[in-house]
Scaffold this motif. Structure first.
Motif, PDB file in Angstrom:
ATOM      1  N   CYS A 256       1.193   0.184  -6.055  1.00 50.35           N
ATOM      2  CA  CYS A 256       0.010   0.357  -5.203  1.00 50.35           C
ATOM      3  C   CYS A 256      -0.597   1.742  -5.410  1.00 50.35           C
ATOM      4  O   CYS A 256      -1.819   1.889  -5.485  1.00 50.35           O
ATOM      5  CB  CYS A 256       0.368   0.148  -3.739  1.00 50.35           C
TER       6      CYS A 256
ATOM      7  N   GLN B 107       0.798  -1.225   0.000  1.00 49.69           N
ATOM      8  CA  GLN B 107       0.000   0.000   0.000  1.00 49.69           C
ATOM      9  C   GLN B 107       0.831   1.276   0.000  1.00 49.69           C
ATOM     10  O   GLN B 107       0.336   2.355   0.344  1.00 49.69           O
ATOM     11  CB  GLN B 107      -0.982   0.012   1.178  1.00 49.69           C
ATOM     12  N   SER B 108       2.127   1.175  -0.365  1.00 51.29           N
ATOM     13  CA  SER B 108       2.935   2.397  -0.399  1.00 51.29           C
ATOM     14  C   SER B 108       3.893   2.459  -1.587  1.00 51.29           C
ATOM     15  O   SER B 108       4.578   3.461  -1.763  1.00 51.29           O
ATOM     16  CB  SER B 108       3.715   2.546   0.914  1.00 51.29           C
ATOM     17  N   CYS B 109       3.967   1.413  -2.396  1.00 45.95           N
ATOM     18  CA  CYS B 109       4.899   1.439  -3.535  1.00 45.95           C
ATOM     19  C   CYS B 109       4.239   2.104  -4.741  1.00 45.95           C
ATOM     20  O   CYS B 109       3.058   2.452  -4.716  1.00 45.95           O
ATOM     21  CB  CYS B 109       5.376   0.028  -3.880  1.00 45.95           C
TER      22      CYS B 109
ATOM     23  N   CYS C  38       2.436  -5.359  -6.949  1.00 48.07           N
ATOM     24  CA  CYS C  38       3.189  -5.004  -5.736  1.00 48.07           C
ATOM     25  C   CYS C  38       4.019  -6.197  -5.264  1.00 48.07           C
ATOM     26  O   CYS C  38       3.511  -7.309  -5.178  1.00 48.07           O
ATOM     27  CB  CYS C  38       2.204  -4.595  -4.636  1.00 48.07           C
TER      28      CYS C  38
HETATM   29 ZN   LIG Z   1       2.893  -2.044  -3.001  1.00 45.56          ZN
END
Ligand SMILES: [Zn+2]
Ligand SMILES: [Zn+2]
Length: 219
Positions: free
Chosen positions: A75, A70-72, A83
């Motif tokens: 994502c 949830q941060s790359c 991811c």
């Molecule tokens: Zn990710």
């Protein structure tokens, strides 16, 4: 229940061919005990305090993944499936080191980002297969612009994915031709699924028609 999690009472779960491969360890990556199932449809029974999209009683679904970093970059762009930290709905190792378990079960707890809402008009039992088979076809069709009314769509093979491609194609207003090696599927393609044409791939003369159509799409 985590603050971002949704608890779902599972009412239906589609059977994906991946489930059969997984339980037989065809891909040599099976982790037992295994609970397959990633076409999950059910009802929310509880939502964590940070959850904004869902509340108890909502009709929801879960597909083949239940978390990602949830941060790359992937994502951020909505490509959680690319991811490196993606976690599959089952047969996957979760953040806490435990195995994830799928939808052939009575309940599941999933981060709200990986839960989708069922439209009121969509029955849970009939909609469940859209969560893997359906999205596998729908997403690339949308992404690559294969959703233009009047455009010709050729669907090669009328199996689990092919038959939903026909239905999406017709819903998008396309002219759909099914290309199959099985003449016996003609009736299903034309009458049941509403395809516009059916071509037997082993028949050289019939295949010539496809060549003409392909050039007409290049406008
Ligand atoms: Zn990710
Ligand atoms: Zn699947």
């Amino acid at each position: 229940t985590g603050d971002d999690d949704v608890v779902i009472k599972i009412l239906y779960c589609g059977i994906c061919h991946s489930d059969l491969h997984s339980i037989k360890n065809d891909w040599k990556n099976a982790k037992y005990p295994m609970i397959p199932g990633h076409e999950i449809a059910g009802e929310v029974t509880e939502a964590g305090k940070n959850v904004t999209k869902f509340k108890a009683g909502d009709r929801v679904g879960v597909g083949c993944m239940v978390n990602s970093c949830q941060s790359c970059e992937s994502c951020d762009k909505g490509f959680e499936n690319h991811c490196p930290g993606m976690i599959f709905t089952y047969n996957s190792v979760d953040r806490d080191g435990t195995l994830t378990y799928g939808g052939y079960s009575s309940m599941v707890v999933v981060h709200e980002r990986f839960v989708v809402r069922f439209p009121d008009a969509m029955p849970l039992d009939k909609g469940a297969p859209l969560l893997c088979a359906g999205i596998t076809v729908y997403s690339p069709m949308k992404y690559h612009g294969l959703n233009v009314p009047g455009m010709h769509l050729g669907v090669l093979g009328l199996g689990g994915l092919g038959h939903v491609a026909v239905k999406f194609g017709k819903a998008f207003g396309m002219k759909v031709t099914v290309i199959s090696s099985s003449p016996g599927k003609k009736q299903e393609a034309l009458e049941r699924l509403g395809a516009d044409a059916f071509v037997v791939s082993k028949d050289a003369d019939e295949m010539k028609v496809c060549r003409r159509v392909r050039s007409s799409n290049k406008t």
